[in-house]
Design a protein around this motif. Structure first.
Motif: not given
Length: 487
Positions: A272-273, A425-428, A430-439
């Motif tokens: 969706d980016a 991603s256009r879905d903020l 989602r971006a924040m959710r994935v960002g929290k998972g990335v070390e």
């Protein structure tokens, strides 16, 4: 006549080849040739410091320490502010000097000078805002007063890829905190550091507060300084391997360490980016300084639905970049720093291609003089290829396909590093959710550039210890002192 022979002012390499800068004086010497990576020719020769020179630098820093520590925050602020103004005044000369000795394209070099100068302006302001604390104890028995004091003489070790910015990012907070410093720049790009010393002198930095030395014996010189009980801080930017060695050495005298080490940044693009925005960001994240940056996008993870269009767009943009000497105004991708760097990049690319990857553009070193490697895009890269796990430090973009958020997070975290990451991603949410998972210590969301003097720069895992920049950066050069006060 060569291009650099026509340079004048701070851009003139010969101006900065007069020797070591210790105690506000220049000690003449030679022994380290500084090369133009676009031709391999010698720009200038700088002094080669011995262990004895390093000890003289510690002596000079100690002699200046009490006076600098006693200066008011406002005095330190004004000197840093003047240094910022001088860097701005001589910005084009400094950018040309960086392009000469580092090889980076002039637009990147100009960007670095502006970024580097901003650390002096930021810490000129932070010098007057050093925090303190007052509290009552829960028991009511006394009061808690917390002050922050300069940590002491600081050894600053900087790499070749950002010769101005890595120096100011350390010198700025150290001086603002009230510390005296010894800067050891990389021997590949020392001219910019010596130019900075001249500007600092002009700005009013007292003798001995900033000392600069170059050496072909980095371990001997550094270990000698770390072994001196007067040295209380080490701030290092460089490879994780060297960082581990320095941490072990610093442990012998329990020297406080700040470490900004290697990176292996994932660049994650979801279906969706905004494709054009993602490509814009990819070019910035990958090609800033021709990929020779610890925050450079190292692994491009692109969701299946947008993968082919992303590869096509990235290939077109990378293939269109003009390659040439950094100081040529038309250049968009300059040379690598050394011949060895080109060989390492090529080895990683060849390994990936032997395992099944293919190059959609580039893929082999350029013939001729200079240390050039072309912008390269690799597709169908196996996740077990060496290039997926090692820092590339060059203009190569390996692209991997993924299906789900869980896949993206898992793939992004398969590394010992954790400095920077990027998500589009256009879905903020989602971006924040994935960002929290990335070390990772830093995350760019729909942005290909994250570095800012006002933000804390640093990583997790084996990408380092501590933070540079931001409101926390000055505290790396200070010790908290607690007073138990009975009123």
């Amino acid at each position: 006549m060569t291009f650099h022979a026509k340079m004048s002012g701070y851009a003139d390499p010969s101006l900065h080849a007069h020797g070591l800068y210790i105690g506000g004086a220049w000690k003449k010497g030679q022994g380290i040739p500084v090369l133009d990576p676009s031709t391999g020719s010698v720009l200038a020769e700088v002094a080669d410091a011995t262990v004895e020179d390093a000890m003289r630098a510690v002596d000079a820093a100690e002699a200046a320490a009490s006076g600098w520590r006693a200066t008011s925050p406002r005095q330190r602020s004004e000197i840093l502010r003047r240094w910022f103004q001088l860097m701005t005044q001589h910005a084009e000369e400094l950018a040309t000097l960086i392009a000469l000795e580092n090889g980076k394209a002039l637009p990147d070099a100009r960007g670095e000078v502006a970024y580097a100068a901003e650390f002096f302006r930021w810490y000129a302001e932070e010098a007057t805002r050093i925090p303190g604390e007052f509290r009552h104890t829960p028991s009511g028995s006394h009061n808690i007063l917390v002050d922050h004091e300069p940590i002491g003489i600081s050894v600053l070790i900087t790499p070749w890829n950002f010769p101005a910015a890595m120096a100011t990012r350390k010198i700025g907070p150290a001086l603002a905190a009230g510390c005296t410093v010894i800067l050891k720049p990389a021997s590949e790009t020392p001219l910019t550091a010596y130019a900075m010393a001249r500007l600092g002198e002009e700005a009013g930095v007292p003798a001995g507060v900033v000392n600069v030395l170059t050496t072909t014996n980095p371990s001997g010189v550094t270990n000698a300084m770390l072994g001196d009980p007067r040295v209380r801080k080490l701030s290092f930017t460089g490879s994780t391997g060297v960082g581990r060695t320095l941490l072990a050495e610093a442990a012998k005298t329990v020297v406080s360490c700040s470490m900004e080490l290697g990176g292996n940044a994932p660049f994650i693009v979801f279906d969706d980016a905004d494709l054009e925005a993602a490509l814009d960001g990819a070019m910035i994240a990958k090609m800033r300084n021709a990929g020779e940056a610890c925050t450079a996008a190292n692994r491009f993870y692109v969701q299946a639905g947008i993968h082919d269009a992303f590869v096509e767009g990235l290939t077109a943009r990378m293939a269109a970049l003009k390659i040439g000497p950094g100081y040529d105004p038309a250049t968009q991708c300059g040379p690598m720093i050394t011949k060895k760097a080109v060989q390492k990049i090529n080895q990683l690319v060849m390994d990936a291609m032997e395992l099944g990857a293919s190059a959609t553009t580039g893929g082999a070193p350029l013939a001729g003089t200079g240390y050039f490697y072309p912008p390269t895009v690799l597709q169908n890269v196996p996740v077990d290829a060496a290039i997926a796990h090692e820092e590339i430090f060059g203009p190569v973009a390996p692209v991997y396909k993924f299906e789900s958020e869980e896949d993206a997070i898992r793939m992004a975290n398969t590394t010992e590093y954790g400095l920077a990451a990027y998500i589009y991603s256009r879905d903020l949410k989602r971006a924040m959710r994935v960002g929290k998972g990335v070390e990772t210590g830093m995350l760019g969301i729909n942005r290909g550039l994250m570095s800012d003097p006002a933000a804390p720069f640093g990583g997790v895992k084996q990408s380092g210890l501590g933070r540079e920049g931001g409101v926390t950066g000055i505290l790396e050069f200070m010790e908290a002192k607690y007073y138990a006060v009975e009123f």
